[in-house]
Design an enzyme around this catalytic site. Sequence first.
Site, PDB file in Angstrom:
ATOM      1  N   VAL A   1       0.836  -1.198   0.000  1.00 56.05           N
ATOM      2  CA  VAL A   1       0.000   0.000   0.000  1.00 56.05           C
ATOM      3  C   VAL A   1       0.871   1.249   0.000  1.00 56.05           C
ATOM      4  O   VAL A   1       0.588   2.227  -0.701  1.00 56.05           O
ATOM      5  CB  VAL A   1      -0.974  -0.007   1.196  1.00 56.05           C
ATOM      6  CG1 VAL A   1      -1.752   1.308   1.279  1.00 56.05           C
ATOM      7  CG2 VAL A   1      -1.950  -1.178   1.084  1.00 56.05           C
TER       8      VAL A   1
ATOM      9  N   CYS B   1     -11.023  -2.931   2.274  1.00 57.64           N
ATOM     10  CA  CYS B   1     -10.989  -2.924   0.807  1.00 57.64           C
ATOM     11  C   CYS B   1     -12.264  -3.508   0.194  1.00 57.64           C
ATOM     12  O   CYS B   1     -12.821  -2.948  -0.767  1.00 57.64           O
ATOM     13  CB  CYS B   1      -9.757  -3.680   0.307  1.00 57.64           C
ATOM     14  SG  CYS B   1      -9.543  -5.328   1.011  1.00 57.64           S
TER      15      CYS B   1
ATOM     16  N   HIS C   1     -10.015  -7.793  -6.044  1.00 59.09           N
ATOM     17  CA  HIS C   1     -11.070  -8.558  -5.384  1.00 59.09           C
ATOM     18  C   HIS C   1     -12.327  -8.551  -6.248  1.00 59.09           C
ATOM     19  O   HIS C   1     -12.664  -7.537  -6.874  1.00 59.09           O
ATOM     20  CB  HIS C   1     -11.426  -7.946  -4.032  1.00 59.09           C
ATOM     21  CG  HIS C   1     -10.375  -8.112  -2.980  1.00 59.09           C
ATOM     22  ND1 HIS C   1      -9.257  -8.887  -3.136  1.00 59.09           N
ATOM     23  CD2 HIS C   1     -10.296  -7.573  -1.713  1.00 59.09           C
ATOM     24  CE1 HIS C   1      -8.527  -8.839  -2.026  1.00 59.09           C
ATOM     25  NE2 HIS C   1      -9.135  -8.044  -1.160  1.00 59.09           N
TER      26      HIS C   1
END
Length: 343
Positions: A15, A128, A248
């Site tokens: 990140v 997320c 995802h």
Amino acid sequence: MRKYNIAILGATGAVGQEFLNLIEERNFPYDNLKLLASKRSAGKIISFMGKDFTVEEATDDSFKNIDIALFAGGSASTKFAPAAVKYGAVVIDNSSAFRMDPSVPLVVPEVNPEAIQQHKGIIANPNCSTIIMAMALKPLYNQAKIKRIVVSTYQAVSGAGKEAIDELDSQVQAIVENRPVEANILPSASLPKHYQIAFNVIPHIDVFVEDNYTKEEMKMVHETHKIFNDYTIGITATTVRVPIYRSHSESINIEFVEEVSVDKAKELLAAFPGVILQDNPAEMLYPMPLFTSNQNEVFVGRIRKDNSVQNALNLWVVGDQIRKGAALNALQIAEHMIEHNLI
């Protein structure tokens, strides 16, 4: 335009590195940049925009003269956020430490930007998976009240860190070479038992909590309620780790109080900032992680009526969890604050 002193805590992780990529891509108005990490990572050299930066060990005093502190996540958030705020920085935190604190705004800028103004020094980035789902929900929620959500996630190994990526690599290589497969990371390195992820799916992310849901599943429930400030929505989630590197995916079933047609849903989603409608079954066009990785938008497709219940739709939603699901969302919060003179 005024420029700002920025600190990135966790600069050497996935990140943290994405923060740097996005600061350059988006021409973020920074003046001084301080890269912080644990003692183990201190001293590393990171090249950024033609200049070498030395990663410093984070201490309380690291945040002197910092305007915006971007925290990549982890236990360091709890340790250093109070010091950063004390020195006058606004902390935008990607960990779960402050998300459910009533005094801390939990923000997706396209969804609830008004919450940013309520901050007292700390603004929390949602999980997320929650961010990706919220982006698809918001334009539909604006059209009709949502009664119930059933969501199942298909989450990339990068959500568990670089070690999980490396383990997937090594497991695939071991299988190809007909060697024994080692598993030490997933579902979590902290758990007493681990499973192979290569050519497998693991229906277990984070620890189990009440009623045998996982913490990851309950994050999606509680955080969605807080972001929308609507605690009447019924939400149930199943979160699953799958053997892909990045992005995802989520299968979302939404039951509305009144009807939202498929065509109207497509129209609303296509017009919503940060969402790309990718829905053409005749051309086999739908979102896939392979093509949404390293993209800033959330992609939505496979929109269809749920014929088993009144006023319900099925959606397939995919987004890069390191970008929009983490670093980009945090940077957008900072950009909103700058644009609206909130810092």
